[in-house]
Design a protein around this motif. Structure first.
Motif, PDB file in Angstrom:
ATOM      1  N   SER A   1       0.804  -1.223   0.000  1.00  0.00           N
ATOM      2  CA  SER A   1       0.000   0.000   0.000  1.00  0.00           C
ATOM      3  C   SER A   1       0.841   1.278   0.000  1.00  0.00           C
ATOM      4  O   SER A   1       0.289   2.372   0.031  1.00  0.00           O
ATOM      5  N   GLU A   2       2.187   1.153  -0.049  1.00  0.00           N
ATOM      6  CA  GLU A   2       3.002   2.367  -0.211  1.00  0.00           C
ATOM      7  C   GLU A   2       2.631   3.053  -1.529  1.00  0.00           C
ATOM      8  O   GLU A   2       2.774   4.258  -1.674  1.00  0.00           O
ATOM      9  N   PHE A   3       2.183   2.223  -2.493  1.00  0.00           N
ATOM     10  CA  PHE A   3       1.806   2.791  -3.786  1.00  0.00           C
ATOM     11  C   PHE A   3       0.306   3.076  -3.777  1.00  0.00           C
ATOM     12  O   PHE A   3      -0.526   2.202  -3.993  1.00  0.00           O
TER      13      PHE A   3
ATOM     14  N   VAL B   1       7.858  -2.430  -2.462  1.00  0.00           N
ATOM     15  CA  VAL B   1       8.314  -1.052  -2.475  1.00  0.00           C
ATOM     16  C   VAL B   1       9.769  -0.978  -2.971  1.00  0.00           C
ATOM     17  O   VAL B   1      10.158   0.016  -3.582  1.00  0.00           O
ATOM     18  N   LEU B   2      10.548  -2.061  -2.769  1.00  0.00           N
ATOM     19  CA  LEU B   2      11.919  -2.100  -3.295  1.00  0.00           C
ATOM     20  C   LEU B   2      12.077  -3.306  -4.223  1.00  0.00           C
ATOM     21  O   LEU B   2      11.837  -3.189  -5.405  1.00  0.00           O
TER      22      LEU B   2
ATOM     23  N   SER C   1     -10.096   0.057  -7.130  1.00  0.00           N
ATOM     24  CA  SER C   1      -8.971  -0.019  -6.198  1.00  0.00           C
ATOM     25  C   SER C   1      -8.195   1.280  -6.307  1.00  0.00           C
ATOM     26  O   SER C   1      -8.245   1.944  -7.338  1.00  0.00           O
ATOM     27  N   SER C   2      -7.500   1.644  -5.251  1.00  0.00           N
ATOM     28  CA  SER C   2      -6.785   2.908  -5.339  1.00  0.00           C
ATOM     29  C   SER C   2      -5.339   2.772  -4.892  1.00  0.00           C
ATOM     30  O   SER C   2      -4.662   3.747  -4.661  1.00  0.00           O
ATOM     31  N   ALA C   3      -4.866   1.534  -4.753  1.00  0.00           N
ATOM     32  CA  ALA C   3      -3.475   1.354  -4.322  1.00  0.00           C
ATOM     33  C   ALA C   3      -2.923   0.092  -4.975  1.00  0.00           C
ATOM     34  O   ALA C   3      -3.663  -0.696  -5.563  1.00  0.00           O
ATOM     35  N   GLY C   4      -1.603  -0.067  -4.862  1.00  0.00           N
ATOM     36  CA  GLY C   4      -0.995  -1.340  -5.236  1.00  0.00           C
ATOM     37  C   GLY C   4      -0.576  -1.451  -6.682  1.00  0.00           C
ATOM     38  O   GLY C   4      -0.846  -0.574  -7.507  1.00  0.00           O
TER      39      GLY C   4
END
Ligand SMILES: Cc1ncc(COP(=O)(O)O)c(C=O)c1O
Length: 471
Positions: A285-287, A315-316, A398-401
């Motif tokens: 969910s960082e994105f 994320v990495l 959806s709004s993330a990922g």
């Protein structure tokens, strides 16, 4: 490395040395160019005369296995037809759970239009900074002098994660609440070790993340899939004897939807009433692309029921194998002991480098840059799906990922067959069926980690052509 030779079979010593070296060359333990031990040293270590060893070397030389030059030693020659060395097959059996294939391997060639789910773009990774930070940790005197490290993790990284998760996700944690793990998968494994006995009931989302289901089953848990609707897990449908509930509230895997706030509160209240643990897997969910994220369960929890799981795999990079969990104080010592029992700790050099990446603001900079790239890919994907497959596919909100999911409007269509036809047309998409334990809904998941923006529309055009050729 010295080749292992055992004498004492009763055969003449020179012949035995010859036979064992020849065997080592034929089965590939000794490879072209490898040096044989100096004849004097080998003779001394085996307690035989030097002549015995030289006679074996001469025979190997005469048969073309080795060549030697005065002063340069004896080396293995090329050209020997080697056969593979294998351990004996045996008839030992693993426990029943382990007798079936558990993880499908996805190491084959990648399709040209690759919508693989669950992977970030390695090209976006800050390689130059990472190399610099890791190299710094590999200098003499920096790496704990070769001692075993703290199982719960490098103190600096634990503090950095607590701050990072606090800022980015409003997770409530101090350094002492964070345990560094080998990816989210190990966090799930540790939770299972300390909470599950054979026969314990565990509830997972349906559809859901198969490696989570598998880890709980591997400890003998009775895993019950519980339906997910547009608001997330159906709390009313939870079995009352579940001791652990595994959920992905920020970005449901694989459907991509977020769990609503009323559902989050209902789930927490349910866990309190039933004395159950909640494992909250917040894997990507960082994105986040729009809207304000809802509070994680961990932040809403007042009763210490939530184990929050995060990972640096999305994320990495997944190959870093670093994740973490944030646990209530009542469970933390057991989880840290389980981590030590599993593999002692994550390599300290990786942890220290990661701390610097977080503390120097490089992670935040990377997320910002990657978010721009993924946002563009995602918009192109949504636009392309709408234009080319709007009637056939229903895209889930959806709004993330890093991936989105779609249901096929025509429920009679076979999404797995469609994914296979797409693969034959060099397009990689994932059918939703393997994520369901029972009655799958026809649909596809599409990721944006492995495909550049400029290739997306052509990939979807090809996918649409496969829909048209339904068989
Ligand atoms: C739901 C979910 N949890 C966790 C992970 C990441 O696992 P790990 O950190 O072990 O790489 C993934 C990766 O695909 C995932 O989809």
């Amino acid at each position: 490395m010295g080749v292992h030779i055992t004498l004492g079979s009763g055969a003449p010593l020179g012949q035995e040395i010859y036979r064992q070296l020849r065997e080592a060359i034929l089965d590939g333990r000794l490879r072209e160019g490898d040096a044989l031990p100096a004849s004097r040293e080998l003779a001394a270590s085996l307690g035989v005369s030097r002549n015995t060893v030289t006679s074996a070397y001469l025979r190997l030389g005469a048969e073309g296995f080795v060549s030697g030059h005065a002063g340069a030693g004896t080396h293995v020659s090329g050209g020997a037809a080697t056969r593979r060395r294998r351990a004996p097959a045996g008839d030992l059996e693993p426990l029943p759970f382990w007798r079936r294939p558990i993880f499908a391997s996805s190491h084959g060639p990648r399709p040209s239009w690759d919508f693989e789910v669950g992977v970030p773009d390695a090209a976006l990774f800050p390689w130059v900074e990472w190399r610099r930070l890791v190299a710094r940790e590999l200098r003499p005197g920096r790496s704990l002098g070769g001692r075993y490290a703290e199982a719960a993790g490098h103190a600096g990284l634990r503090a950095a994660i607590a701050r990072h998760a606090g800022i980015a996700r409003s997770v409530r944690a101090g350094e002492e609440d964070v345990l560094v793990t080998s990816g989210a998968q190990q966090a799930l494994d540790l939770a299972a070790r300390v909470l599950l006995a054979p026969g314990t009931c565990v509830a997972v989302e349906e559809p859901g993340y198969p490696p989570a289901r598998a880890v709980f089953e591997s400890y003998g848990a009775r895993v019950v899939p519980v339906r997910v609707d547009a608001e997330g897990l159906d709390v009313e449908a939870l079995p009352s004897n579940a001791r652990l509930v595994y959920v992905t509230p920020s970005h449901q895997f694989p459907l991509g939807t977020a769990m609503s706030l009323p559902r989050r509160l209902a789930l927490l209240a349910w866990a309190e009433r039933h004395g159950a643990a909640l494992v909250e897997d917040d894997y990507d969910s960082e994105f986040r692309f729009d809207g304000r994220p809802l509070e994680p369960l961990q932040n809403l929890d007042r009763a210490g029921r939530v184990i929050y799981v995060g990972t640096f795999s999305k994320v990495l990079l997944p190959t870093l194998r670093v994740g973490f969990l944030v646990a209530p104080a009542s469970l933390f010592p057991a989880l840290a002991a389980a981590k030590a029992m599993a593999d002692w700790h994550v390599p300290p050099e990786t942890q220290a480098a990661l701390q610097r990446l977080v503390d120097d603001g490089l992670l935040a900079r990377h997320v910002k840059r990657a978010l721009r790239v993924y946002r563009e890919r995602r918009e192109r994907l949504l636009d392309s799906l709408e234009r080319r497959l709007g009637g056939a596919f229903q895209v889930l909100a959806s709004s993330a990922g890093l991936h989105i999911a779609t249901f096929l409007s025509d429920r009679r269509l076979d999404a797995s067959a469609l994914a296979r036809r797409a693969r034959a047309a060099n397009v990689g998409v994932q059918a939703l069926a393997p994520f369901y334990a029972a009655a799958p809904r026809a649909g596809l998941a599409l990721g944006v980690g492995s495909i550049t923006a400029s290739r997306i529309d052509e990939g979807i055009r090809r996918l649409a052509a496969c829909v048209g050729t339904r068989r």
